[in-house]
Design a protein around this motif. Structure first.
Motif, PDB file in Angstrom:
ATOM      1  N   LEU A 176       0.815  -1.204   0.000  1.00 53.17           N
ATOM      2  CA  LEU A 176       0.000   0.000   0.000  1.00 53.17           C
ATOM      3  C   LEU A 176       0.857   1.266   0.000  1.00 53.17           C
ATOM      4  CD1 LEU A 176      -2.834  -0.982   2.528  1.00 53.17           C
ATOM      5  CD2 LEU A 176      -2.906  -1.028   0.038  1.00 53.17           C
ATOM      6  N   ARG A 177       2.133   1.138   0.349  1.00 52.94           N
ATOM      7  CA  ARG A 177       3.047   2.285   0.333  1.00 52.94           C
ATOM      8  C   ARG A 177       3.866   2.352  -0.951  1.00 52.94           C
ATOM      9  NH1 ARG A 177       5.295   1.296   6.497  1.00 52.94           N
ATOM     10  NH2 ARG A 177       3.452   2.085   7.595  1.00 52.94           N
ATOM     11  N   ILE A 181       1.492   3.676  -6.585  1.00 54.78           N
ATOM     12  CA  ILE A 181       0.177   4.213  -6.237  1.00 54.78           C
ATOM     13  C   ILE A 181       0.215   5.724  -6.378  1.00 54.78           C
ATOM     14  CG2 ILE A 181      -1.521   4.440  -4.386  1.00 54.78           C
ATOM     15  CD1 ILE A 181      -0.482   1.828  -3.228  1.00 54.78           C
ATOM     16  N   PHE A 185      -3.834   8.915  -3.647  1.00 57.66           N
ATOM     17  CA  PHE A 185      -4.498   7.745  -3.071  1.00 57.66           C
ATOM     18  C   PHE A 185      -3.702   7.105  -1.940  1.00 57.66           C
ATOM     19  CE2 PHE A 185      -6.612   8.057  -7.141  1.00 57.66           C
ATOM     20  CZ  PHE A 185      -7.920   7.733  -6.835  1.00 57.66           C
ATOM     21  N   ARG A 186      -2.501   7.580  -1.676  1.00 54.99           N
ATOM     22  CA  ARG A 186      -1.679   6.949  -0.646  1.00 54.99           C
ATOM     23  C   ARG A 186      -2.227   7.253   0.745  1.00 54.99           C
ATOM     24  NH1 ARG A 186       4.047   8.844  -3.282  1.00 54.99           N
ATOM     25  NH2 ARG A 186       3.811   7.678  -5.248  1.00 54.99           N
ATOM     26  N   ILE A 190      -6.149   4.598  -0.086  1.00 53.64           N
ATOM     27  CA  ILE A 190      -5.847   3.278  -0.645  1.00 53.64           C
ATOM     28  C   ILE A 190      -6.144   2.173   0.368  1.00 53.64           C
ATOM     29  CG2 ILE A 190      -3.411   3.250   0.033  1.00 53.64           C
ATOM     30  CD1 ILE A 190      -4.978   1.915  -3.243  1.00 53.64           C
ATOM     31  N   THR A 191      -5.990   2.483   1.656  1.00 53.21           N
ATOM     32  CA  THR A 191      -6.331   1.496   2.683  1.00 53.21           C
ATOM     33  C   THR A 191      -7.821   1.195   2.670  1.00 53.21           C
ATOM     34  OG1 THR A 191      -4.519   2.304   4.077  1.00 53.21           O
ATOM     35  CG2 THR A 191      -6.188   0.943   5.140  1.00 53.21           C
ATOM     36  N   ILE A 193      -9.828   1.573   0.107  1.00 54.78           N
ATOM     37  CA  ILE A 193     -10.121   0.840  -1.132  1.00 54.78           C
ATOM     38  C   ILE A 193      -9.761  -0.627  -0.971  1.00 54.78           C
ATOM     39  CG2 ILE A 193      -9.428   0.577  -3.542  1.00 54.78           C
ATOM     40  CD1 ILE A 193      -9.100   3.634  -3.640  1.00 54.78           C
ATOM     41  N   TYR A 194      -8.612  -0.887  -0.334  1.00 53.01           N
ATOM     42  CA  TYR A 194      -8.171  -2.274  -0.098  1.00 53.01           C
ATOM     43  C   TYR A 194      -9.173  -3.021   0.779  1.00 53.01           C
ATOM     44  CZ  TYR A 194      -5.238  -6.083   1.663  1.00 53.01           C
ATOM     45  OH  TYR A 194      -4.739  -7.312   2.028  1.00 53.01           O
TER      46      TYR A 194
END
Length: 212
Positions: A176-177, A181, A185-186, A190-191, A193-194
């Motif tokens: 995720l990092r 990306i 979205f970082r 993004i978390t 979304i995951y």
């Protein structure tokens, strides 16, 4: 006070009781996962991703233990509130008192026992106990009129399900990092979304289909 409020379903054999217990535990882990199905405790889960001071595994384990220990206390308290005719609006307050009592006992035991990571456990325990996953599971058990066996199984399964979600999200931290990306979205976007993708996967795994 009506004693029937505190009664469970007719007692069956030990194998039947264990089957109910583990059946509701598995239901809470997968089909009714606290994070991916009910969205309970998501805010704390997202915070864990960027919190290097808090051990995610210890957090999940403490929440799981608290969830299991508070299940019978909350079940009894729910029957007590119903027997006195208290309105449903009082239930969260009663359940929060139950969580406070159980976490206070856990805190006292941690002070007395000689355990590794003792100071870290004492710091994490309040964060794990005061979690919407713990309170939400108690409220779900009451609205579904669970028996004591069902409440215990569902409480344990909810804790294990949250622990599984914590491990899945923490394991994905490096990915995720990634620099691939987009910067917008970082972090939290993004978390989330995951977590949403995992929730859809579990939603499909339980036999549901997405209607377009």
């Amino acid at each position: 006070m009506n004693p029937a409020i505190f009664s469970t379903q007719p007692a069956g054999s030990l194998p039947e009781t264990l089957a109910v217990f583990f059946g509701y535990a598995m239901l809470a882990v997968f089909a009714q996962n606290a994070v991916f199905t009910r969205a309970l405790g998501v805010s704390r889960l997202v915070q864990l991703v960027g919190d290097e001071r808090t051990n995610s595994l210890l957090f999940g384990l403490l929440l799981c233990v608290t969830q299991f220990l508070v299940a019978p206390v909350g079940w009894l308290a729910g029957g007590w509130t119903a027997s006195f005719g208290l309105p449903a609006s009082f239930r969260p307050l009663v359940y929060m008192a139950c969580i406070a009592v159980v976490s206070g006992v856990e805190m006292a035991l941690l002070y007395l026992l000689r355990l590794p990571w003792k100071r870290q456990l004492l710091r994490i325990l309040p964060l794990a106990a005061l979690n919407s996953c713990v309170l939400g599971t108690l409220l779900l058990g009451r609205t579904q009129n669970f028996t004591l066996t069902q409440a215990l199984g569902f409480g344990l399964g909810s804790g294990v399900g949250y622990l599984m979600a914590v491990l899945l999200v923490t394991e994905a931290q490096n990915r995720l990092r990634s620099q691939a990306i987009p910067s917008a979205f970082r972090g939290m976007p993004i978390t989330l979304i995951y977590i949403g993708v995992l929730a859809l996967a579990i939603y499909g795994f339980t036999g549901h289909t997405v209607i377009l």
